[in-house]
Write a protein that holds these residues in place. Structure first.
Motif: not given
Length: 335
Positions: A118-129, A285-293
């Motif tokens: 897996d290649y995961i970095d939640h500090s990255a601005p996008s998956t494209a990056s 809390k509602l079963g989803g996810g994403g980023h801070k913004y």
């Protein structure tokens, strides 16, 4: 974001079987641009690769190179390797992916994990990056103008065309490199933002009538009922980006779009933050996810008022957690 080693590169180099790269359902530029870029690169490397999506390519993304090669998911084929991009797990594909090995490339917080590749970095601005870093690490000379265009589209849109808080000096450097490799900033902006249909404008008009502020102006939201799509001859994909209307209101800290999806028996939620409130926590809390913004989730109820109440309760809880109850109430009164 420079990587000393990327184990996934070695896996891809050694893979001799079939590969499927899957975007998430209701694709945006980051998921589809990332998937297409990796697909085109792997084709140049002689791999047996396909790129797929559950939904049709939306109008605002039909300018991406080779979108006509995106296959419809699910398929009956069992792949040797399945890769999901810009998603918290394969469940976000919205269709079954049959694969012997599974890998996730993503910049979302949390989600499902499939192993060391897996290649995961939640500090990255996008998956494209992340895809760009992966491809550069493997063979930068193989990144042509079409691949660069796909990556630029993902990077530009996930940073709000370089306006959001995830826009850093590194992001501008990456954009510069992609333009030098052949990406077109002008074409990307025009194709993505300046060719709306008259029907979508009619949809926007209806949606803006639902715009409502809550918590004395700290929260604002819109509702997009299924009937709006029918009445304006538009589709779900036309709701992309409409959450930015409530977000643009002065003093709003949290914005949302509540979108009715009767075929799934849910209301889909898009959440946006100006920066102080972590909307990823609301979505989780509602079963989803994403980023801070920018985050999202689905509320599994068919009744609009119930969905709205559930959503506002979760938003209110995070507002109080961020500011403290007394401070949040004071801010609300001030507005």
């Amino acid at each position: 974001m420079r990587r000393e080693t990327i184990p996934l590169v070695q896996l891809l180099k050694e893979e001799e079987g079939s590969i499927l790269i899957a975007s998430h359902e209701n694709p945006d530029a980051d998921t589809l641009g990332s998937a297409l870029a990796l697909y085109l690169f792997l084709k140049k490397k002689g791999k047996k690769v396909k790129v797929g999506c559950k939904d049709d390519v939306p109008h605002f993304l039909d300018f991406l190179p080779h979108v006509e090669e995106v296959i419809k998911l699910p398929t009956a084929e069992v792949y040797d390797l399945g890769i999901v991009v810009d998603a918290s797990g394969f469940y976000r594909v919205g269709a079954e992916v049959k694969a012997v090995k599974k890998v996730r490339i993503d910049h979302h917080i949390g989600g499902e994990f499939y192993g060391e590749f897996d290649y995961i970095d939640h500090s990255a601005p996008s998956t494209a990056s992340l895809i760009y870093e992966l491809l550069k690490y493997w063979d930068k000379n193989c990144i042509d103008a079409e691949i660069a265009q796909c990556l630029y589209a993902g990077l530009a849109t996930d940073t709000g065309f370089f306006r959001y808080s995830n826009t850093t000096a590194e992001v501008f450097e990456m954009a510069k490199e992609l333009v030098e490799l052949g990406a077109s900033p002008h074409q990307t902006f025009v194709m993505f933002s300046e060719r709306e249909s008259l029907n979508k404008m009619k949809l926007i008009s209806k949606v803006l009538e639902t715009l409502t502020c809550y918590e004395n102006g700290l929260v604002a939201g819109i509702t997009i009922f299924d009937s709006f799509f029918k009445e304006t001859a538009t589709e779900y994909a036309d709701s992309e980006g409409l959450v930015n209307y409530p977000r643009s209101i002065e003093d709003v800290e949290v914005a949302f779009a509540l979108i009715e999806k009767p075929d799934e028996g849910v209301f889909k939620v898009s959440l946006r933050s100006k920066g102080k409130v972590d909307v990823a926590k609301i979505a989780e809390k509602l079963g989803g996810g994403g980023h801070k913004y920018a985050s999202g989730c689905k509320i599994k109820v068919k009744d609009y008022q119930s969905a709205l109440d559930i959503l506002l309760s979760a938003i209110r809880e995070e507002l109080y957690s961020t500011y403290g109850i007394e401070t949040a109430l004071t801010k609300a009164v001030e507005h």
